[in-house]
Design an enzyme around this catalytic site. Structure first.
Site, PDB file in Angstrom:
ATOM      1  N   HIS A 111       4.806  -4.851  10.551  1.00 10.96           N
ATOM      2  CA  HIS A 111       5.251  -4.173  11.785  1.00 10.96           C
ATOM      3  C   HIS A 111       5.344  -5.157  12.944  1.00 10.96           C
ATOM      4  O   HIS A 111       4.587  -6.130  13.007  1.00 10.96           O
ATOM      5  CB  HIS A 111       4.265  -3.060  12.190  1.00 10.96           C
ATOM      6  CG  HIS A 111       4.255  -1.877  11.272  1.00 10.96           C
ATOM      7  ND1 HIS A 111       5.088  -0.802  11.434  1.00 10.96           N
ATOM      8  CD2 HIS A 111       3.500  -1.613  10.182  1.00 10.96           C
ATOM      9  CE1 HIS A 111       4.843   0.098  10.474  1.00 10.96           C
ATOM     10  NE2 HIS A 111       3.891  -0.383   9.704  1.00 10.96           N
ATOM     11  N   HIS A 149       0.846  -1.204   0.000  1.00  7.28           N
ATOM     12  CA  HIS A 149       0.000   0.000   0.000  1.00  7.28           C
ATOM     13  C   HIS A 149       0.870   1.239   0.000  1.00  7.28           C
ATOM     14  O   HIS A 149       2.079   1.143   0.128  1.00  7.28           O
ATOM     15  CB  HIS A 149      -0.986  -0.018   1.168  1.00  7.28           C
ATOM     16  CG  HIS A 149      -0.369   0.112   2.532  1.00  7.28           C
ATOM     17  ND1 HIS A 149       0.434  -0.864   3.097  1.00  7.28           N
ATOM     18  CD2 HIS A 149      -0.417   1.115   3.448  1.00  7.28           C
ATOM     19  CE1 HIS A 149       0.814  -0.475   4.294  1.00  7.28           C
ATOM     20  NE2 HIS A 149       0.328   0.725   4.541  1.00  7.28           N
ATOM     21  N   ASP A 167      -0.084  -3.875   6.327  1.00  4.26           N
ATOM     22  CA  ASP A 167      -0.699  -3.321   7.543  1.00  4.26           C
ATOM     23  C   ASP A 167      -2.151  -3.759   7.674  1.00  4.26           C
ATOM     24  O   ASP A 167      -2.963  -3.080   8.298  1.00  4.26           O
ATOM     25  CB  ASP A 167      -0.626  -1.786   7.531  1.00  4.26           C
ATOM     26  CG  ASP A 167       0.789  -1.267   7.753  1.00  4.26           C
ATOM     27  OD1 ASP A 167       1.713  -2.086   7.941  1.00  4.26           O
ATOM     28  OD2 ASP A 167       0.968  -0.032   7.721  1.00  4.26           O
ATOM     29  N   ASP A 213       6.208   4.495   4.849  1.00  6.25           N
ATOM     30  CA  ASP A 213       7.072   3.540   5.560  1.00  6.25           C
ATOM     31  C   ASP A 213       7.113   2.175   4.845  1.00  6.25           C
ATOM     32  O   ASP A 213       7.823   1.268   5.288  1.00  6.25           O
ATOM     33  CB  ASP A 213       6.642   3.386   7.034  1.00  6.25           C
ATOM     34  CG  ASP A 213       5.249   2.828   7.208  1.00  6.25           C
ATOM     35  OD1 ASP A 213       4.304   3.377   6.622  1.00  6.25           O
ATOM     36  OD2 ASP A 213       5.096   1.826   7.940  1.00  6.25           O
ATOM     37  N   HIS A 214       6.378   2.059   3.742  1.00  3.32           N
ATOM     38  CA  HIS A 214       6.404   0.827   2.938  1.00  3.32           C
ATOM     39  C   HIS A 214       7.000   1.047   1.548  1.00  3.32           C
ATOM     40  O   HIS A 214       7.387   0.083   0.892  1.00  3.32           O
ATOM     41  CB  HIS A 214       4.982   0.247   2.808  1.00  3.32           C
ATOM     42  CG  HIS A 214       4.367  -0.070   4.145  1.00  3.32           C
ATOM     43  ND1 HIS A 214       4.142  -1.349   4.582  1.00  3.32           N
ATOM     44  CD2 HIS A 214       3.971   0.744   5.157  1.00  3.32           C
ATOM     45  CE1 HIS A 214       3.631  -1.316   5.799  1.00  3.32           C
ATOM     46  NE2 HIS A 214       3.515  -0.049   6.171  1.00  3.32           N
ATOM     47  N   HIS A 249      -7.288  -0.641   5.772  1.00  2.00           N
ATOM     48  CA  HIS A 249      -6.250   0.255   6.305  1.00  2.00           C
ATOM     49  C   HIS A 249      -6.066   1.429   5.332  1.00  2.00           C
ATOM     50  O   HIS A 249      -6.079   2.594   5.724  1.00  2.00           O
ATOM     51  CB  HIS A 249      -4.957  -0.543   6.466  1.00  2.00           C
ATOM     52  CG  HIS A 249      -3.767   0.257   6.874  1.00  2.00           C
ATOM     53  ND1 HIS A 249      -3.644   0.816   8.117  1.00  2.00           N
ATOM     54  CD2 HIS A 249      -2.637   0.580   6.197  1.00  2.00           C
ATOM     55  CE1 HIS A 249      -2.473   1.463   8.194  1.00  2.00           C
ATOM     56  NE2 HIS A 249      -1.854   1.333   7.034  1.00  2.00           N
ATOM     57  N   HIS A 273       1.566   3.841   1.898  1.00  2.00           N
ATOM     58  CA  HIS A 273       2.217   4.568   2.998  1.00  2.00           C
ATOM     59  C   HIS A 273       3.737   4.579   2.839  1.00  2.00           C
ATOM     60  O   HIS A 273       4.354   3.588   2.464  1.00  2.00           O
ATOM     61  CB  HIS A 273       1.801   3.983   4.355  1.00  2.00           C
ATOM     62  CG  HIS A 273       0.403   4.349   4.746  1.00  2.00           C
ATOM     63  ND1 HIS A 273      -0.355   3.630   5.641  1.00  2.00           N
ATOM     64  CD2 HIS A 273      -0.379   5.390   4.338  1.00  2.00           C
ATOM     65  CE1 HIS A 273      -1.541   4.206   5.782  1.00  2.00           C
ATOM     66  NE2 HIS A 273      -1.580   5.273   5.004  1.00  2.00           N
TER      67      HIS A 273
END
Ligand code: ZN
Ligand code: FE
Length: 256
Positions: A166, A53, A128, A57-58, A111, A55
């Protein structure tokens, strides 16, 4: 011979890396630096990136990785994801040659709206969507959408290894105990996972069987979670997606 490892990144992210001792594939490389260090140390060439996805942090490593390795980047259809070479949606398949890996794509919105998961080789890369004993916050989707995504995950084999993005397991267990404190499998999981974290080892992958037994967000069809939701919502017979919504709301309140 294929190897799968979770590479820690940032505070609590994992970049999952598959390799065959020559070529590697990475899932959700939010930061290129730890991945490049690992690939260099093991003399591996990165051939593909799989994104769940949008975001940061990915996806934050995409540009640098594509520049360095000229790797393919598979991702859902979202212009916010940089450097994508192959756009995917639910029902698609990903066939990789080096290393030889085959994945089916599962649409798992909730999410985020674009969220997809990858299923293959007995593993689920769920980004996530599911965490150890938890699930992602509903930033873009609604609870009915997330419940449908979790139903698709519940349909996978019990032995599926659950590879989350995570390390949130211990705090998720702390919450789960507040609504299912008499779940003996949950308490056994807590002991095992605390021991792992005490040695700085990942609690992941878990198995779908363990998540089904202990993760409240995958237990929204079960009588004890339905009873919890009825009390929380103060009305009888909530639908499964309403049970999910009640658990999500309770967790969001607990997070503060
Ligand atoms: Zn996210
Ligand atoms: Fe994330």
């Amino acid at each position: 011979m294929l190897t799968l490892i979770p590479l820690p990144a940032f505070e609590d992210n994992y970049i999952w890396v598959w390799h065959d001792d020559r070529h590697a594939v990475a899932v959700d490389p939010g930061d290129a630096a730890p991945l490049i260090a690992y690939l260099d140390a093991h003399q591996l060439a990165l051939t593909a990136v799989l994104i769940t996805h949008h975001h940061r942090d990915h996806t934050g490593g995409n540009a640098r990785l594509r520049q360095r390795y000229d790797c393919a980047i598979y991702a859902p259809d979202n212009p916010r994801i940089p450097d994508v070479t192959h756009v995917l949606s639910g029902g698609d398949v990903v066939d990789l040659v080096k290393p030889g890996l085959h994945f089916e794509v599962l649409a798992t919105p909730g999410h985020t709206l674009d969220h997809i998961s990858y299923v293959g080789h007995g593993c689920l890369f769920c980004g996530d969507t599911v965490f150890g004993c938890g699930c992602g916050k509903l930033f873009e989707g609604n609870s009915a959408m997330m419940a449908a995504s979790l139903d698709a995950i519940l349909a996978l084999p019990d032995a599926t290894r659950v590879c989350c993005a995570h390390e949130y397991t211990l705090s998720n267990i702390d919450f789960a105990k507040t609504i299912a404190g008499d779940n003996a499998t949950l308490l056994a999981r807590e002991r095992a996972d605390r021991a792992l974290r005490a040695q700085d080892r990942p609690t992941l992958p878990s198995t779908l069987a363990l998540e089904k037994a202990t993760n409240p967000f995958l237990r929204f069809h079960e009588p004890d979670m339905t009873a919890f939701a009825a009390a929380y919502l103060n009305r009888p017979h909530p639908r499964p997606d309403e049970v999910f919504r009640a658990i999500r709301a309770a967790k969001d309140a607990w997070d503060g």
